[in-house]
Design a protein around this motif. Sequence first.
Motif, PDB file in Angstrom:
ATOM      1  N   ASP A  89     -56.246 -40.805  41.081  1.00  0.00           N
ATOM      2  CA  ASP A  89     -56.681 -41.305  39.713  1.00  0.00           C
ATOM      3  C   ASP A  89     -57.436 -40.275  39.164  1.00  0.00           C
ATOM      4  OD1 ASP A  89     -58.963 -41.527  41.451  1.00  0.00           O
ATOM      5  OD2 ASP A  89     -59.890 -42.902  39.781  1.00  0.00           O
ATOM      6  N   LEU A  90     -57.333 -40.091  37.798  1.00  0.00           N
ATOM      7  CA  LEU A  90     -57.853 -39.278  36.878  1.00  0.00           C
ATOM      8  C   LEU A  90     -58.400 -39.696  35.916  1.00  0.00           C
ATOM      9  CD1 LEU A  90     -54.935 -36.594  36.627  1.00  0.00           C
ATOM     10  CD2 LEU A  90     -56.792 -36.346  38.190  1.00  0.00           C
ATOM     11  N   GLN A  91     -59.366 -39.128  35.059  1.00  0.00           N
ATOM     12  CA  GLN A  91     -60.119 -39.372  33.858  1.00  0.00           C
ATOM     13  C   GLN A  91     -59.149 -38.983  32.489  1.00  0.00           C
ATOM     14  OE1 GLN A  91     -64.201 -38.269  33.847  1.00  0.00           O
ATOM     15  NE2 GLN A  91     -64.690 -39.450  35.615  1.00  0.00           N
ATOM     16  N   ALA A  92     -58.638 -37.908  32.886  1.00  0.00           N
ATOM     17  CA  ALA A  92     -57.840 -37.191  31.754  1.00  0.00           C
ATOM     18  C   ALA A  92     -56.085 -37.762  32.039  1.00  0.00           C
ATOM     19  CB  ALA A  92     -57.877 -35.796  31.879  1.00  0.00           C
ATOM     20  N   GLU A  93     -55.625 -37.300  30.779  1.00  0.00           N
ATOM     21  CA  GLU A  93     -54.190 -37.720  30.762  1.00  0.00           C
ATOM     22  C   GLU A  93     -53.328 -36.729  31.539  1.00  0.00           C
ATOM     23  OE1 GLU A  93     -53.942 -37.441  26.476  1.00  0.00           O
ATOM     24  OE2 GLU A  93     -53.924 -39.751  26.431  1.00  0.00           O
ATOM     25  N   ILE A  94     -53.744 -35.449  31.818  1.00  0.00           N
ATOM     26  CA  ILE A  94     -53.135 -34.442  32.547  1.00  0.00           C
ATOM     27  C   ILE A  94     -53.984 -33.715  33.591  1.00  0.00           C
ATOM     28  CG2 ILE A  94     -52.227 -32.122  32.118  1.00  0.00           C
ATOM     29  CD1 ILE A  94     -51.554 -33.066  29.233  1.00  0.00           C
ATOM     30  N   GLY A  95     -53.499 -33.562  34.689  1.00  0.00           N
ATOM     31  CA  GLY A  95     -54.057 -33.041  35.941  1.00  0.00           C
ATOM     32  C   GLY A  95     -52.989 -32.263  36.610  1.00  0.00           C
ATOM     33  N   MET A  96     -53.176 -31.859  37.882  1.00  0.00           N
ATOM     34  CA  MET A  96     -52.353 -31.476  38.895  1.00  0.00           C
ATOM     35  C   MET A  96     -53.334 -31.386  40.171  1.00  0.00           C
ATOM     36  SD  MET A  96     -53.204 -28.176  40.257  1.00  0.00           S
ATOM     37  CE  MET A  96     -54.129 -26.581  39.776  1.00  0.00           C
ATOM     38  N   MET A  97     -52.366 -31.459  41.239  1.00  0.00           N
ATOM     39  CA  MET A  97     -52.868 -31.172  42.766  1.00  0.00           C
ATOM     40  C   MET A  97     -52.117 -29.892  43.397  1.00  0.00           C
ATOM     41  SD  MET A  97     -53.048 -35.225  43.851  1.00  0.00           S
ATOM     42  CE  MET A  97     -53.462 -34.665  45.551  1.00  0.00           C
ATOM     43  N   LYS A  98     -52.706 -29.430  44.319  1.00  0.00           N
ATOM     44  CA  LYS A  98     -51.947 -28.453  45.201  1.00  0.00           C
ATOM     45  C   LYS A  98     -52.937 -28.388  46.484  1.00  0.00           C
ATOM     46  CE  LYS A  98     -54.500 -24.592  43.397  1.00  0.00           C
ATOM     47  NZ  LYS A  98     -54.303 -23.311  42.575  1.00  0.00           N
ATOM     48  N   GLY A  99     -52.433 -27.900  47.465  1.00  0.00           N
ATOM     49  CA  GLY A  99     -53.050 -27.704  48.947  1.00  0.00           C
ATOM     50  C   GLY A  99     -52.255 -27.183  49.879  1.00  0.00           C
ATOM     51  N   PHE A 100     -52.835 -27.519  50.975  1.00  0.00           N
ATOM     52  CA  PHE A 100     -52.077 -27.120  52.340  1.00  0.00           C
ATOM     53  C   PHE A 100     -52.217 -28.024  53.458  1.00  0.00           C
ATOM     54  CE2 PHE A 100     -56.089 -24.925  52.574  1.00  0.00           C
ATOM     55  CZ  PHE A 100     -56.399 -25.042  54.013  1.00  0.00           C
ATOM     56  N   TYR A 101     -51.285 -28.172  54.322  1.00  0.00           N
ATOM     57  CA  TYR A 101     -51.427 -28.867  55.679  1.00  0.00           C
ATOM     58  C   TYR A 101     -51.715 -27.675  56.795  1.00  0.00           C
ATOM     59  CZ  TYR A 101     -48.978 -32.893  52.922  1.00  0.00           C
ATOM     60  OH  TYR A 101     -48.849 -33.632  52.064  1.00  0.00           O
ATOM     61  N   THR A 102     -52.531 -28.216  57.877  1.00  0.00           N
ATOM     62  CA  THR A 102     -52.458 -27.377  58.885  1.00  0.00           C
ATOM     63  C   THR A 102     -51.884 -27.926  60.104  1.00  0.00           C
ATOM     64  OG1 THR A 102     -54.666 -26.778  58.472  1.00  0.00           O
ATOM     65  CG2 THR A 102     -54.100 -26.457  60.534  1.00  0.00           C
ATOM     66  N   PHE A 103     -50.680 -27.390  60.509  1.00  0.00           N
ATOM     67  CA  PHE A 103     -49.819 -27.736  61.530  1.00  0.00           C
ATOM     68  C   PHE A 103     -50.042 -26.953  62.901  1.00  0.00           C
ATOM     69  CE2 PHE A 103     -47.378 -29.474  58.184  1.00  0.00           C
ATOM     70  CZ  PHE A 103     -46.632 -30.471  58.722  1.00  0.00           C
ATOM     71  N   ILE A 104     -49.791 -27.747  64.014  1.00  0.00           N
ATOM     72  CA  ILE A 104     -49.863 -26.865  65.331  1.00  0.00           C
ATOM     73  C   ILE A 104     -48.324 -26.757  65.933  1.00  0.00           C
ATOM     74  CG2 ILE A 104     -50.284 -28.904  66.423  1.00  0.00           C
ATOM     75  CD1 ILE A 104     -52.000 -27.487  68.568  1.00  0.00           C
ATOM     76  N   ASN A 105     -48.155 -25.696  66.169  1.00  0.00           N
ATOM     77  CA  ASN A 105     -46.650 -25.310  67.095  1.00  0.00           C
ATOM     78  C   ASN A 105     -46.808 -25.974  68.535  1.00  0.00           C
ATOM     79  OD1 ASN A 105     -44.635 -24.268  68.653  1.00  0.00           O
ATOM     80  ND2 ASN A 105     -44.416 -22.377  67.419  1.00  0.00           N
ATOM     81  N   MET A 106     -45.987 -27.265  68.671  1.00  0.00           N
ATOM     82  CA  MET A 106     -46.253 -27.805  70.144  1.00  0.00           C
ATOM     83  C   MET A 106     -45.745 -27.103  71.177  1.00  0.00           C
ATOM     84  SD  MET A 106     -47.475 -30.605  69.019  1.00  0.00           S
ATOM     85  CE  MET A 106     -47.343 -32.003  70.306  1.00  0.00           C
TER      86      MET A 106
END
Length: 128
Positions: A89-106
């Motif tokens: 949820d945002l307080q504004a009409e416009i926003g964005m998200m970005k990020g990353f996941y950390t994985f493990i090579n099994m």
Amino acid sequence: MNTLTTSGVQISVKTNFRTDLSEVLESRYFFNYRVEIQNTNAYPVQLQSRDWYIFDSLSEAKYVSGSGVVGEQPILKPGETFTYSSGCDLQAEIGMMKGFYTFINMDNGSLFEVIVPTFKLEYPPKLN
């Protein structure tokens, strides 16, 4: 849909504005996002954690970090896909998200980061 592949893991994100959960007159805008994670590597991987940057054009940016996604740390064999939905949820009409996941090579136990493509959170009438 925004799609990006990093280190053999493809991330696709689709967003949806939720009129039923939003209160526009009170500046509360709710968005769902659906994430599809596909392992294109020749070895299994496991999602360990997530790190998000959430930008709301009317308030301070938020950083969210935690174990897994939606309470899970899925293991993906070669060619497998895991899909989940969440919201913001945002307080504004416009926003964005970005990020990353950390994985493990099994196979060898090494950790690696997979970038989530930046995705916009936009109140549809604002775009007109």
